[in-house]
Design an enzyme around this catalytic site. Structure first.
Site, PDB file in Angstrom:
ATOM      1  N   GLY A   1       6.882 -11.283   2.960  1.00 28.06           N
ATOM      2  CA  GLY A   1       6.575 -10.898   1.593  1.00 28.06           C
ATOM      3  C   GLY A   1       6.664  -9.391   1.411  1.00 28.06           C
ATOM      4  N   GLY A   2       7.754  -8.933   0.802  1.00 24.00           N
ATOM      5  CA  GLY A   2       7.946  -7.507   0.608  1.00 24.00           C
ATOM      6  C   GLY A   2       7.464  -7.014  -0.741  1.00 24.00           C
ATOM      7  N   GLY A   3       6.610  -7.783  -1.394  1.00 31.98           N
ATOM      8  CA  GLY A   3       6.116  -7.409  -2.712  1.00 31.98           C
ATOM      9  C   GLY A   3       5.042  -6.337  -2.651  1.00 31.98           C
ATOM     10  CG  ASN A   4       4.070  -4.562  -6.306  1.00 31.43           C
ATOM     11  OD1 ASN A   4       5.001  -3.862  -5.932  1.00 31.43           O
ATOM     12  ND2 ASN A   4       3.995  -5.053  -7.522  1.00 31.43           N
ATOM     13  CB  ILE A   5      -0.024  -8.011  -2.119  1.00 31.56           C
ATOM     14  CG1 ILE A   5      -0.616  -8.141  -3.517  1.00 31.56           C
ATOM     15  CG2 ILE A   5      -1.087  -8.296  -1.063  1.00 31.56           C
ATOM     16  CD1 ILE A   5      -1.118  -9.524  -3.857  1.00 31.56           C
ATOM     17  N   GLY A   6       2.194  -6.925  -0.132  1.00 32.46           N
ATOM     18  CA  GLY A   6       2.698  -6.748   1.229  1.00 32.46           C
ATOM     19  C   GLY A   6       2.894  -5.294   1.588  1.00 32.46           C
ATOM     20  NE  ARG A   7       7.079  -2.040  -1.811  1.00 37.58           N
ATOM     21  CZ  ARG A   7       7.173  -2.755  -2.934  1.00 37.58           C
ATOM     22  NH1 ARG A   7       7.573  -4.022  -2.860  1.00 37.58           N
ATOM     23  NH2 ARG A   7       6.872  -2.238  -4.119  1.00 37.58           N
ATOM     24  N   GLY A   8       1.818  -2.564  -0.242  1.00 39.29           N
ATOM     25  CA  GLY A   8       0.737  -1.659  -0.605  1.00 39.29           C
ATOM     26  C   GLY A   8      -0.593  -1.931   0.053  1.00 39.29           C
TER      27      GLY A   8
ATOM     28  CE  LYS B   1     -10.608 -11.342  -3.308  1.00 44.20           C
ATOM     29  NZ  LYS B   1      -9.366 -12.076  -3.592  1.00 44.20           N
TER      30      LYS B   1
END
Length: 388
Positions: free
Chosen positions: A9-16, A213
């Protein structure tokens, strides 16, 4: 020898989120995705920036030491990387776990390392790693199942960090909330010990952290989004500036707090402090988080173990109050035919084509004899009557 992490997963959660902390822990990160644009960008860019946002300002970190592989066209490369990695993580969405499981299964089966691979799913869902583990077992030869624990260990996790919609020209860079919590169960690793990742809070019993959570952050966030959307608000911060919506969110979180305090022996004072912290966090105007982004995928969010039905069903079983949660459910069911959100279109179709009871059962997964079920049917009936 350098440590290596494979992240699906290279999306925002994965990268960020995930990759930021793997990078900080000294891992080379190998991103795996099927989106050509993301993989090409990662392959052609040597670094990107993660900007952490809070009411005290911004701080920016630079992420380097990564590679990227397209699993759609280079599956054998992914298998080889998993076979020699230390940890596999993912942030792909709970519905995509079944699609990444086959290649992970092949990579695990190819391992000859003395230390088992650590597998941690970083999804907003209860027991996501267990779900992934089952899909992996389904894609592993029967005669290899008994020895799988020699090659891989699977640990559930709870993640908490808000990643708002990004500016269209941000590229690989990610703006993200400064606050985070990443809790992972330590017991599956046994005598090998858990991976050395300082950002992770390792615990022996994950359930209190997961439910606290999910039933506080996710429930509160989604409640603000759905009430905000139906009131014509643009962002979560704008929604929570409305005293009516803010009071509703607080009422909903008082209901979930009663469950958390009773079930997990967390003190009422500690949970109340947590609730107020969450309300402050999601009210942060610097995140510029749209109600449509937070509200997307409503069918998943009204399902059996998710942020509304999950706590409401347990409260109903315990004789507790859940009326405010039913209000959140109603607002979620009104999140229909929202541009760019396929689930909102499917939601409208299900509500249009089924009786209240059938729609309630299909959408929530509740048993028809469950004490909450008739209350859900009433909510569905109201929404259907108003949208005819």
């Amino acid at each position: 020898m350098e440590k290596k992490a494979i992240h699906f997963g290279g999306g925002n959660i994965g990268r960020g989120f995930v990759a930021e902390f793997l990078h900080a822990a000294g891992y080379e990160v190998v991103f795996v995705d099927v989106m050509d644009a993301i993989i090409n960008s990662l392959q052609n860019t040597k670094s990107y920036q993660v900007t952490e946002v809070s009411d005290k300002g911004e701080t920016t970190k630079t992420i380097t030491n990564y590679r990227a592989i397209n699993s759609k066209t280079n599956e054998s490369d992914v298998i080889n990387e998993i076979a020699t990695a230390d940890i596999v993580t993912c942030a792909v969405g709970p519905n995509i776990l079944k699609f990444i499981a086959p290649v992970i299964a092949k990579g695990i089966d190819a391992r000859t390392n003395a230390t088992p691979l650590a597998v941690v799913a970083c999804e907003n869902a209860i027991g996501a790693t267990d779900t992934l583990h089952q899909f992996i077992k389904n894609n592993t030869d029967q005669d290899r199942l008994d020895s799988m624990s020699d090659r891989a260990r699977f640990a559930n996790s709870a993640i908490d960090r808000i990643v708002p919609a990004q500016a269209p020209d941000s590229g690989l860079n990610v703006r993200i909330e400064k606050f985070y919590e990443w809790v992972v169960e330590s017991t599956p690793f046994g005598e090998y010990g858990h991976p050395d990742i300082p950002a992770i809070h390792w615990v022996s019993n994950l359930e209190p952290y997961i439910e606290r959570k999910l039933f506080t952050v996710n429930t509160g966030h989604a409640t603000a989004a759905y009430y905000g959307y139906n009131a014509g608000k643009k962002t979560i911060a704008e929604a929570l500036k409305d005293s009516r919506i803010r009071d509703i969110v607080r009422d909903v979180l008082q209901e979930t707090a009663s469950l958390i305090v009773d079930k997990h022996e967390i003190s009422a004072a500690e949970q109340q402090e947590y609730v107020e912290t969450i309300i402050t966090r999601i009210s942060n105007p610097y995140l510029e988080d749209s109600v449509e982004r937070v509200g997307r995928a409503p069918i998943r969010k009204v399902s059996r173990k998710e942020r509304f039905i999950g706590p409401a069903s347990q409260l109903a079983e315990r004789g507790g109050k859940f009326q405010s949660l039913m209000g959140s459910l109603e607002m979620a069911l009104r999140f229909q035919n929202v541009e760019g959100d396929e689930e909102s279109e499917e939601l409208a179709k299900v509500l249009k084509e089924n009786s209240p009871a059938d729609a309630a059962a299909q959408l929530t997964g509740l048993e028809r004899d469950h004490p909450l079920f008739p209350h859900v049917v009433k909510v569905v009936d109201v929404v259907q009557s108003d949208t005819k």
